[in-house]
Write a protein that holds these residues in place. Sequence first.
Motif, PDB file in Angstrom:
ATOM      1  N   UNK A  10      52.300   0.112  45.838  1.00 11.74           N
ATOM      2  CA  UNK A  10      51.638   1.491  45.480  1.00 11.74           C
ATOM      3  C   UNK A  10      53.137   2.412  46.026  1.00 11.74           C
ATOM      4  N   UNK A  11      52.686   2.163  47.506  1.00 11.29           N
ATOM      5  CA  UNK A  11      54.154   2.532  47.993  1.00 11.29           C
ATOM      6  C   UNK A  11      55.363   3.123  47.202  1.00 11.29           C
ATOM      7  N   UNK A  12      56.045   1.986  46.840  1.00  7.53           N
ATOM      8  CA  UNK A  12      56.794   0.982  46.435  1.00  7.53           C
ATOM      9  C   UNK A  12      56.884   2.803  44.762  1.00  7.53           C
ATOM     10  N   UNK A  13      56.286   2.720  44.774  1.00  9.98           N
ATOM     11  CA  UNK A  13      56.316   3.535  43.187  1.00  9.98           C
ATOM     12  C   UNK A  13      55.999   5.391  44.310  1.00  9.98           C
ATOM     13  N   UNK A  14      55.293   5.616  44.455  1.00 10.70           N
ATOM     14  CA  UNK A  14      55.075   6.285  45.772  1.00 10.70           C
ATOM     15  C   UNK A  14      56.362   7.031  45.670  1.00 10.70           C
ATOM     16  N   UNK A  15      57.369   6.090  46.722  1.00 12.00           N
ATOM     17  CA  UNK A  15      58.447   6.462  47.022  1.00 12.00           C
ATOM     18  C   UNK A  15      59.699   7.280  45.884  1.00 12.00           C
ATOM     19  N   UNK A  16      59.726   6.088  44.697  1.00  7.88           N
ATOM     20  CA  UNK A  16      59.962   6.524  43.529  1.00  7.88           C
ATOM     21  C   UNK A  16      59.454   7.469  42.852  1.00  7.88           C
ATOM     22  N   UNK A  17      58.393   7.243  42.835  1.00  4.72           N
ATOM     23  CA  UNK A  17      58.244   9.671  42.770  1.00  4.72           C
ATOM     24  C   UNK A  17      58.901  10.955  42.480  1.00  4.72           C
ATOM     25  N   UNK A  70      69.623  13.199  52.216  1.00  4.42           N
ATOM     26  CA  UNK A  70      69.463  14.898  53.921  1.00  4.42           C
ATOM     27  C   UNK A  70      67.645  15.400  53.781  1.00  4.42           C
ATOM     28  N   UNK A  71      67.232  15.338  52.730  1.00  4.85           N
ATOM     29  CA  UNK A  71      65.877  15.913  52.848  1.00  4.85           C
ATOM     30  C   UNK A  71      64.435  15.157  53.116  1.00  4.85           C
ATOM     31  N   UNK A  72      65.511  13.283  52.452  1.00  8.91           N
ATOM     32  CA  UNK A  72      64.907  11.902  53.244  1.00  8.91           C
ATOM     33  C   UNK A  72      64.968  12.790  55.006  1.00  8.91           C
ATOM     34  N   UNK A  73      65.413  12.810  55.546  1.00  4.64           N
ATOM     35  CA  UNK A  73      65.929  12.638  56.737  1.00  4.64           C
ATOM     36  C   UNK A  73      65.504  13.887  57.471  1.00  4.64           C
ATOM     37  N   UNK A  74      65.420  14.785  56.791  1.00  7.59           N
ATOM     38  CA  UNK A  74      64.295  15.661  57.668  1.00  7.59           C
ATOM     39  C   UNK A  74      63.131  15.981  57.582  1.00  7.59           C
ATOM     40  N   UNK A  75      62.415  14.924  56.988  1.00  6.10           N
ATOM     41  CA  UNK A  75      61.198  14.615  57.110  1.00  6.10           C
ATOM     42  C   UNK A  75      60.735  15.727  56.555  1.00  6.10           C
ATOM     43  N   UNK A  76      60.897  16.643  55.326  1.00  8.58           N
ATOM     44  CA  UNK A  76      59.655  17.429  54.559  1.00  8.58           C
ATOM     45  C   UNK A  76      58.425  17.391  54.841  1.00  8.58           C
ATOM     46  N   UNK A 142      53.691  11.569  52.014  1.00  3.91           N
ATOM     47  CA  UNK A 142      52.998  12.451  52.362  1.00  3.91           C
ATOM     48  C   UNK A 142      54.240  13.651  53.190  1.00  3.91           C
ATOM     49  N   UNK A 143      55.452  12.507  52.944  1.00 11.17           N
ATOM     50  CA  UNK A 143      56.508  13.039  53.953  1.00 11.17           C
ATOM     51  C   UNK A 143      57.686  12.652  53.424  1.00 11.17           C
ATOM     52  N   UNK A 144      58.791  13.340  52.866  1.00  6.92           N
ATOM     53  CA  UNK A 144      59.829  12.483  52.069  1.00  6.92           C
ATOM     54  C   UNK A 144      60.885  11.388  53.193  1.00  6.92           C
ATOM     55  N   UNK A 145      60.472  11.332  54.598  1.00  7.88           N
ATOM     56  CA  UNK A 145      60.770  10.471  55.435  1.00  7.88           C
ATOM     57  C   UNK A 145      60.227   9.081  55.220  1.00  7.88           C
ATOM     58  N   UNK A 146      58.983   8.876  54.504  1.00  5.31           N
ATOM     59  CA  UNK A 146      58.546   7.628  53.727  1.00  5.31           C
ATOM     60  C   UNK A 146      59.139   7.056  52.029  1.00  5.31           C
ATOM     61  N   UNK A 147      60.272   7.674  52.308  1.00  6.27           N
ATOM     62  CA  UNK A 147      60.687   7.293  50.852  1.00  6.27           C
ATOM     63  C   UNK A 147      62.237   6.274  51.609  1.00  6.27           C
ATOM     64  N   UNK A 148      62.425   6.387  52.832  1.00  6.59           N
ATOM     65  CA  UNK A 148      63.473   5.824  53.659  1.00  6.59           C
ATOM     66  C   UNK A 148      65.068   6.062  52.982  1.00  6.59           C
ATOM     67  N   UNK A 149      65.685   6.131  52.433  1.00 15.11           N
ATOM     68  CA  UNK A 149      66.629   6.218  51.532  1.00 15.11           C
ATOM     69  C   UNK A 149      66.635   6.517  49.969  1.00 15.11           C
ATOM     70  N   UNK A 150      68.009   6.782  49.533  1.00 15.84           N
ATOM     71  CA  UNK A 150      67.516   7.024  48.254  1.00 15.84           C
ATOM     72  C   UNK A 150      69.404   7.012  47.826  1.00 15.84           C
ATOM     73  N   UNK A 151      69.043   6.235  46.792  1.00 10.90           N
ATOM     74  CA  UNK A 151      71.105   5.585  46.096  1.00 10.90           C
ATOM     75  C   UNK A 151      71.205   5.390  44.808  1.00 10.90           C
ATOM     76  N   UNK A 152      71.822   6.031  43.902  1.00 12.96           N
ATOM     77  CA  UNK A 152      72.085   6.327  42.404  1.00 12.96           C
ATOM     78  C   UNK A 152      72.691   4.389  42.357  1.00 12.96           C
ATOM     79  N   UNK A 153      72.644   4.273  41.444  1.00  6.00           N
ATOM     80  CA  UNK A 153      73.568   3.592  40.514  1.00  6.00           C
ATOM     81  C   UNK A 153      73.569   3.011  39.227  1.00  6.00           C
ATOM     82  N   UNK A 154      73.416   4.352  38.328  1.00  2.00           N
ATOM     83  CA  UNK A 154      74.293   4.300  37.116  1.00  2.00           C
ATOM     84  C   UNK A 154      73.724   5.680  36.712  1.00  2.00           C
ATOM     85  N   UNK A 155      74.511   5.938  35.953  1.00  2.00           N
ATOM     86  CA  UNK A 155      74.414   7.243  35.283  1.00  2.00           C
ATOM     87  C   UNK A 155      75.314   7.143  33.643  1.00  2.00           C
TER      88      UNK A 155
END
Length: 317
Positions: A10-17, A70-76, A142-155
């Motif tokens: 559930x947390x993994x899906x929340x982060x992705x969403x 940055x939005x993740x580190x900004x803990x929004x 609840x807060x963007x910091x809980x996403x931890x990190x984000x990376x694009x792997x393909x387009x």
Amino acid sequence: MKLSVDPSQRYAKMRAHTATHLLHAELAQFFPDTKQAWSLVDSDLLRFDFYADRLLNEEELALIEKRVNEIIYMACEVKIEEMWIEDAGKLGAKMFFEEKYWDVVRVVQVFNNEDACEQDKAYFASRWEKLSIELCWGTHVKNTKDIWAFTIISQEAVASGIKRLTALTGPRVIEKIENQSSLLSQLVDLYEVKSSAQLIEKTQKLLKDFWELKAQVESLEAKSITSFLENGEKKSNEDFDIIMKVPTDINFKTLWFQAKQYFGGKNVLLATIAGNYILFTVAGNSAKTLAQKLGLKGGWNDQQVQWRDEKVVAFLW
Ligand SMILES: [Zn+2]
């Protein structure tokens, strides 16, 4: 039967969403009128299809990744409220007239944190008070910091006018870094260098060696073909001034190029015992007509014929 939710899933899906919402908002910087065509939210994996007439370049992708992080580190703060659809419209939630909405909608907003980190302060300050606002019934952090990190792997381009970005969040970003590190270690071993920092230099050196060797091989090949054309056994008959039996492993492209220079102004037939042949004629005569007269098949061109036809062996010895 008792239904239970696996918390780690559930947390993994929340982060992705929530990351999907941030990605969507950042995409609008490049495609102001874009909207979501389809979206998949899985465990720390998201796939976002959106309307766009072109792919993003590497710089734009890097910038989107940087800003989402940055939005993740900004803990929004991520705020979720149900409200009347008119109120959501006043808040600035995007709505599309071709879609149907309930009278009561759920609004997911990511608020700009006043303590924006230094890197892109101007960008985030000049933007909206809200970093993202969407109508959505999904589950979010609840807060963007809980996403931890984000990376694009393909387009990729998935359909006409639709592009797809696939990205990772949370622990899967670390997984990606680990995989890349392992790949680099394998390359370090393979290239026999001390560290990954030396890989570029080593690759440049190997490529330089490769091109030098290739040029040397080509030059040797050209010399050997010239020598063959000069010294090889030649015959003639009523149709050809020159007939030569050429080795089967010869580079036909180089042979053709050099033979034209060497035997220019003559009717020439060069063939292997396997039936590969080149035929060319003096200016004004048609190579095509001559090949037809001799009963040879070929890719037709008035000046030259290059083809494979075992009947050509009858002209050799
Ligand atoms: Zn959503």
